[in-house]
Enzyme design. Structure first.
Site, PDB file in Angstrom:
ATOM      1  N   LYS A 275     -58.817  40.882  27.158  1.00  0.00           N
ATOM      2  CA  LYS A 275     -57.926  42.038  26.973  1.00  0.00           C
ATOM      3  C   LYS A 275     -58.503  43.078  26.024  1.00  0.00           C
ATOM      4  O   LYS A 275     -59.429  42.818  25.272  1.00  0.00           O
ATOM      5  CB  LYS A 275     -56.537  41.563  26.556  1.00  0.00           C
ATOM      6  CG  LYS A 275     -55.814  40.986  27.774  1.00  0.00           C
ATOM      7  CD  LYS A 275     -54.368  40.748  27.600  1.00  0.00           C
ATOM      8  CE  LYS A 275     -53.791  40.286  28.965  1.00  0.00           C
ATOM      9  NZ  LYS A 275     -52.558  39.537  28.834  1.00  0.00           N
TER      10      LYS A 275
ATOM     11  N   ARG B 159     -54.130  31.260  29.720  1.00  0.00           N
ATOM     12  CA  ARG B 159     -54.376  31.931  31.021  1.00  0.00           C
ATOM     13  C   ARG B 159     -55.710  32.663  30.885  1.00  0.00           C
ATOM     14  O   ARG B 159     -55.819  33.587  30.077  1.00  0.00           O
ATOM     15  CB  ARG B 159     -53.217  32.894  31.309  1.00  0.00           C
ATOM     16  CG  ARG B 159     -53.326  33.603  32.654  1.00  0.00           C
ATOM     17  CD  ARG B 159     -52.167  34.584  32.807  1.00  0.00           C
ATOM     18  NE  ARG B 159     -52.204  35.264  34.085  1.00  0.00           N
ATOM     19  CZ  ARG B 159     -52.944  36.338  34.326  1.00  0.00           C
ATOM     20  NH1 ARG B 159     -53.705  36.841  33.386  1.00  0.00           N
ATOM     21  NH2 ARG B 159     -52.926  36.902  35.523  1.00  0.00           N
TER      22      ARG B 159
HETATM   23  N1  HH2 Z   1     -51.666  39.012  31.630  1.00  0.00           N
HETATM   24  C1  HH2 Z   1     -51.982  39.670  32.777  1.00  0.00           C
HETATM   25  C2  HH2 Z   1     -51.300  39.386  33.967  1.00  0.00           C
HETATM   26  N2  HH2 Z   1     -50.357  38.426  34.015  1.00  0.00           N
HETATM   27  N3  HH2 Z   1     -49.091  36.741  32.939  1.00  0.00           N
HETATM   28  C3  HH2 Z   1     -48.772  36.082  31.820  1.00  0.00           C
HETATM   29  N4  HH2 Z   1     -47.837  35.122  31.864  1.00  0.00           N
HETATM   30  N5  HH2 Z   1     -49.374  36.340  30.612  1.00  0.00           N
HETATM   31  C4  HH2 Z   1     -50.334  37.297  30.492  1.00  0.00           C
HETATM   32  O1  HH2 Z   1     -50.837  37.503  29.370  1.00  0.00           O
HETATM   33  C5  HH2 Z   1     -50.710  38.040  31.669  1.00  0.00           C
HETATM   34  C6  HH2 Z   1     -50.048  37.732  32.889  1.00  0.00           C
HETATM   35  C7  HH2 Z   1     -53.044  40.707  32.756  1.00  0.00           C
HETATM   36  O2  HH2 Z   1     -54.279  40.132  33.095  1.00  0.00           O
HETATM   37  P1  HH2 Z   1     -54.953  40.239  34.542  1.00  0.00           P
HETATM   38  O3  HH2 Z   1     -54.163  39.475  35.552  1.00  0.00           O
HETATM   39  O4  HH2 Z   1     -56.362  39.848  34.465  1.00  0.00           O
HETATM   40  O5  HH2 Z   1     -54.929  41.790  34.838  1.00  0.00           O
HETATM   41  P2  HH2 Z   1     -54.116  42.658  35.865  1.00  0.00           P
HETATM   42  O6  HH2 Z   1     -52.668  42.541  35.506  1.00  0.00           O
HETATM   43  O7  HH2 Z   1     -54.677  44.024  35.666  1.00  0.00           O
HETATM   44  O8  HH2 Z   1     -54.346  42.109  37.247  1.00  0.00           O
END
Ligand code: HH2
Length: 401
Positions: free
Chosen positions: A340, A375
């Site tokens: 992040k 995660r």
């Molecule tokens: N962070 C992201 C997405 N989903 N879900 C939970 N429970 N906790 C988190 O910290 C979280 C999440 C963001 O990360 P990523 O999926 O890599 O990015 P994007 O939302 O841009 O697909």
């Protein structure tokens, strides 16, 4: 039920820092020594209750720090010696000025705080939580995710990625078809389904670990469950879609409830909090109550402070430092710091491809502060981090989880 406790009670410190407690016990060879006090915050008491509570705590070798709020309302940080708590609760429960409701809030919170192992039933599989840190591997079937947008939009590539993460030691795969990065454009449910369903169907056949659907839309979640997903990761904590709480209850899957201030489009504009952890705990408690009212079992809930979702760098650091306060909710704690932006900022604006070591440091710290599930995008590396951090936490004794 912890979800419905009044006064947003939470443990700030448990008797002795666990590491310190273990150390004192080791040096003195006396494991049963009382090594400290409970520090428990209660909000929205009447001024009369708070003052009386202070008097009772002083009578038991503790005390209360009172924070005056508007008019007759007061918050208190209560300090009670660990070995006096049962007697103190009896006295509080029988006291006309304070009473059984406050006593129960304190009792249930300290009990929830002490829970260190959990079982999550995901379809036919049961995940043991708390014995070692579990890894949730991320599979983003999106063109625009902040960390890997476009890399796995093609179903074949996403399936390969899921299989790779499972082989590297992921305990759960989290499959998402809509980016939640700051400013991301919303995606129609039909398009989200088109992205994730073939991936879930294939992975349900090809890997042996539970699949989680990362969505805030009930229609997507329902079709994902039909395709083989057995966990729900809802970044709106059951508040984004009115159909979601009932669906979560009906399907019986474990549900990740995540805290977010604002929406992905607006959340990073100017996040602002009074007491950050107080607001996060109250928000998650409210979502737990929504879940409970819809019929979601308490042992199906996982909580997540939502790193980066309406948080500045300082907020993210404070969450990690105070992560243990979430233990008062009595659920497994999931944390998602992987790659992040705050990690990039700490590394002098490192691009997303150069945040692995920062993610490793953050993950190890989160484990020592009580995270049960991380995660992550980089499962192989984070498996090593978790193995080593878990071994160190074990050294501090079972209470440190
Ligand atoms: N962070 C992201 C997405 N989903 N879900 C939970 N429970 N906790 C988190 O910290 C979280 C999440 C963001 O990360 P990523 O999926 O890599 O990015 P994007 O939302 O841009 O697909």
């Amino acid at each position: 039920m912890v979800a419905k406790l009044p006064h947003n009670p939470r443990v700030i410190l448990a008797p002795g820092d666990p590491a310190l407690a273990a150390e004192i016990a080791r040096v003195l060879g006396a494991p049963g020594l009382p090594v400290g006090d409970w520090f428990i915050k209660l909000e929205g008491l009447t001024a009369g209750q708070a003052i009386r509570l202070n008097g009772l705590a002083v009578g038991h070798g503790g005390g209360a720090l009172l924070h005056d709020k508007e008019g007759n309302r007061a918050d208190a940080i209560l300090r009670v010696p660990g070995d006096c708590l049962p007697l103190f609760l009896e006295v509080v429960g029988n006291d006309a000025a304070v009473g059984p409701v406050v006593a129960e809030a304190i009792r249930a919170t300290t009990e929830a705080y002490g829970r260190s192992t959990f079982s999550l039933v995901c379809g036919g599989q049961t995940l043991a939580v708390g014995r070692r840190t579990l890894l949730m591997g991320v599979v983003n079937v999106t063109p625009d995710s902040f960390s890997d947008g476009g890399q796995f939009l093609d179903a074949v590539k996403a399936i390969e990625q899921g299989k790779r993460l499972a082989a590297e030691g992921a305990d759960i795969l989290d499959i998402g078809g809509e980016s939640t990065r700051p400013g991301a454009q919303p995606v129609e449910a039909e398009e989200e389904c088109r992205r994730v369903l073939p991936v879930i169907e294939a992975l349900a056949r090809e890997v042996q670990i539970p699949l989680s659907i990362d969505t805030a839309k009930a229609v997507v979640a329902r079709r994902a469950f039909d395709a083989g997903a057995t966990m729900l990761n809802d970044v709106t904590a059951l508040r984004g879609d009115p159909e979601m709480p009932a669906l979560a209850a009906r399907s019986g899957v474990p549900v990740v409830l995540m805290h977010m201030q604002g929406t992905p489009r607006t959340m990073q504009a100017s996040p602002h909090y009074g007491d950050l952890m107080s607001e996060i705990v109250a928000y998650l408690r409210r979502s737990m109550a929504i879940a409970a009212d819809a019929g979601v079992r308490e042992d199906r809930v996982i909580v997540d402070p939502g790193i980066g979702f309406g948080k500045t760098l300082e907020h993210n650091l404070e969450i990690l430092r105070r992560l243990g306060e979430l233990r008062s909710l009595g659920c497994p704690i999931l944390v998602g710091p992987s790659r992040k932006r705050f990690i990039g900022t700490l590394l002098g604006d490192a691009p997303v491809t150069e945040r692995l070591w920062g993610t490793a440091a953050t993950g190890a710290f989160a484990i020592t502060r009580g995270a049960h599930i991380l995660r992550v995008h980089d499962v192989a590396a984070m498996r090593q981090v978790a193995l080593v951090a878990d071994a160190m936490v074990r050294e501090c004794g079972p209470q440190s989880r």
